[in-house]
Design an enzyme around this catalytic site. Structure first.
Site, PDB file in Angstrom:
ATOM      1  N   GLY A  31     -30.861 -41.354 -52.339  1.00  0.00           N
ATOM      2  CA  GLY A  31     -29.403 -41.338 -52.429  1.00  0.00           C
ATOM      3  C   GLY A  31     -28.718 -41.511 -51.091  1.00  0.00           C
ATOM      4  O   GLY A  31     -29.324 -41.885 -50.090  1.00  0.00           O
ATOM      5  N   HIS A  37     -29.925 -49.643 -48.887  1.00  0.00           N
ATOM      6  CA  HIS A  37     -30.204 -49.349 -50.298  1.00  0.00           C
ATOM      7  C   HIS A  37     -29.587 -50.422 -51.199  1.00  0.00           C
ATOM      8  O   HIS A  37     -30.214 -50.886 -52.153  1.00  0.00           O
ATOM      9  CB  HIS A  37     -29.569 -48.012 -50.719  1.00  0.00           C
ATOM     10  CG  HIS A  37     -30.096 -46.814 -50.017  1.00  0.00           C
ATOM     11  ND1 HIS A  37     -29.342 -46.068 -49.142  1.00  0.00           N
ATOM     12  CD2 HIS A  37     -31.308 -46.207 -50.076  1.00  0.00           C
ATOM     13  CE1 HIS A  37     -30.053 -45.060 -48.692  1.00  0.00           C
ATOM     14  NE2 HIS A  37     -31.259 -45.122 -49.233  1.00  0.00           N
ATOM     15  N   GLN A  61     -41.725 -34.133 -49.323  1.00  0.00           N
ATOM     16  CA  GLN A  61     -41.913 -34.964 -48.130  1.00  0.00           C
ATOM     17  C   GLN A  61     -41.186 -34.400 -46.911  1.00  0.00           C
ATOM     18  O   GLN A  61     -41.148 -35.040 -45.869  1.00  0.00           O
ATOM     19  CB  GLN A  61     -41.533 -36.420 -48.399  1.00  0.00           C
ATOM     20  CG  GLN A  61     -40.065 -36.689 -48.646  1.00  0.00           C
ATOM     21  CD  GLN A  61     -39.831 -38.107 -49.162  1.00  0.00           C
ATOM     22  OE1 GLN A  61     -40.150 -38.419 -50.304  1.00  0.00           O
ATOM     23  NE2 GLN A  61     -39.279 -38.967 -48.338  1.00  0.00           N
ATOM     24  N   MET A 184     -30.011 -49.468 -40.533  1.00  0.00           N
ATOM     25  CA  MET A 184     -29.267 -48.536 -41.398  1.00  0.00           C
ATOM     26  C   MET A 184     -30.196 -47.435 -41.886  1.00  0.00           C
ATOM     27  O   MET A 184     -31.342 -47.682 -42.262  1.00  0.00           O
ATOM     28  CB  MET A 184     -28.673 -49.286 -42.570  1.00  0.00           C
ATOM     29  CG  MET A 184     -27.655 -50.281 -42.103  1.00  0.00           C
ATOM     30  SD  MET A 184     -26.248 -50.310 -43.179  1.00  0.00           S
ATOM     31  CE  MET A 184     -25.262 -51.534 -42.331  1.00  0.00           C
ATOM     32  N   SER A 186     -29.783 -43.208 -43.741  1.00  0.00           N
ATOM     33  CA  SER A 186     -28.884 -42.109 -44.140  1.00  0.00           C
ATOM     34  C   SER A 186     -28.746 -41.116 -42.997  1.00  0.00           C
ATOM     35  O   SER A 186     -27.730 -40.457 -42.849  1.00  0.00           O
ATOM     36  CB  SER A 186     -29.428 -41.399 -45.376  1.00  0.00           C
ATOM     37  OG  SER A 186     -29.605 -42.341 -46.400  1.00  0.00           O
TER      38      SER A 186
HETATM   39  O1  PAF Z   1     -37.784 -44.156 -48.693  1.00  0.00           O
HETATM   40  C1  PAF Z   1     -37.290 -43.218 -49.321  1.00  0.00           C
HETATM   41  O2  PAF Z   1     -36.083 -43.094 -49.502  1.00  0.00           O
HETATM   42  C2  PAF Z   1     -38.226 -42.152 -49.888  1.00  0.00           C
HETATM   43  O3  PAF Z   1     -39.297 -41.893 -49.045  1.00  0.00           O
HETATM   44  C3  PAF Z   1     -38.717 -42.472 -51.314  1.00  0.00           C
HETATM   45  C4  PAF Z   1     -39.565 -43.737 -51.344  1.00  0.00           C
HETATM   46  C5  PAF Z   1     -37.530 -42.633 -52.246  1.00  0.00           C
HETATM   47  C6  PAF Z   1     -39.591 -41.333 -51.844  1.00  0.00           C
HETATM   48  O4  PAF Z   1     -38.895 -40.129 -51.892  1.00  0.00           O
END
Ligand code: PAF
Length: 280
Positions: A31, A37, A61, A184, A186
């Protein structure tokens, strides 16, 4: 556009799409969408019939010392942007839906996850591969898109797909950059205005080695040292790593091998960790 929060509901829906011969495309995200994205989502829209975007800040993670609790979020804005692009489903589970209290299973791609970012973030890739494999079994996609900004993540997921004979096609999309070259992310939102200015050293260092390689320099030690000089010119920046490695297995290279080399770096700017890379 539908928002699905339950694993079983999405699995049922995906089975129905598959039985009707639909091609399912997945864009996994945490998000707080930026242009990076959105480029994946737009390409995802072109790649198949049904486009699912997962939006889940994956706790496994993040190490306890990291920014899980403060990771930026704006679901309403993400929802609006996804709808504008024509996403069919946002998969938006909560932590308990993905990791119920009895949860015990983790997926680890050995060796590759301990190099580069894995040195300072030893449990990061285990969390990524675990959640990505779960997303694959829930969404049952034919095609999945990731960004090359997270090059090591992409290489590890490719390895997992090959090793586990998973029936998905992976697409790696180019890094999207701000006008001054900053990739870019987040996490750029964490930077103060001074830190944001200094953050341009990552791309400057990569551009410098790209031009040196263009002039015929291939020795990794020399290229690394040129990058270090540029990165160290920014007072708030601390180097985590600068590596010149094989795109195939992330092994250190003594010389750049054209078409087979990843040049990646990770730095801390204040408390924010940023990564960037080029492939040459
Ligand atoms: O790259 C990401 O945003 C994250 O590591 C992912 C692949 C959505 C897994 O949580």
């Amino acid at each position: 556009m539908e928002i699905i929060t339950a694993v079983e509901a999405l699995k049922t829906q995906s089975r129905q799409w598959r039985s009707k011969g639909k091609t399912i495309v997945l864009v996994p995200t945490m998000g707080y969408f930026h242009e990076g994205h959105l480029s994946l989502i737009r390409e995802g829209r072109r790649q198949g019939d049904i486009l699912v975007v997962s939006l889940f800040v994956n706790p496994t993670q993040f190490a306890p010392s990291e920014d899980f609790d403060t990771y930026p979020k704006d679901f309403e804005r993400d929802r609006r942007l996804a709808e504008q692009i024509g996403v069919d489903v946002i998969f938006y589970p909560d932590n308990n839906e993905m990791y119920p209290s009895e949860y015990k299973t983790y997926i680890e791609v050995s060796e590759l996850g301990r190099k580069l970012c894995g040195v300072s973030r030893p449990t990061f890739f285990r969390g990524v591969t675990t959640v990505v494999l779960k997303l694959f079994t829930i969404v049952q996609p034919h095609v999945v898109l990731f960004g090359w900004k997270d090059a090591q993540q992409f290489i590890i997921i490719q390895r997992m797909v090959e090793d586990l004979n998973l029936d998905v096609q992976l697409i790696g999309m180019p890094i999207v950059r701000e006008p001054d070259g900053l990739a870019m992310s987040s996490r750029n939102a964490y930077l103060s205005s001074q830190e944001r200015k200094e953050a341009t050293v990552l791309y400057s260092a990569l551009q410098k080695v790209q031009s040196l390689i263009g002039e015929g320099v291939t020795e990794a030690a020399q290229l690394r040292s040129e990058m270090e000089t540029i990165v160290r010119s920014a007072p708030s920046v601390r180097i985590d790593y600068i590596h010149i490695v094989s795109l195939h297995d992330l092994q250190q290279l003594d010389h750049v091998e054209h078409g087979k080399t990843l040049i990646g770096l990770a730095v801390f700017i204040g408390n924010t960790r940023l990564i960037d890379n080029i492939r040459v």
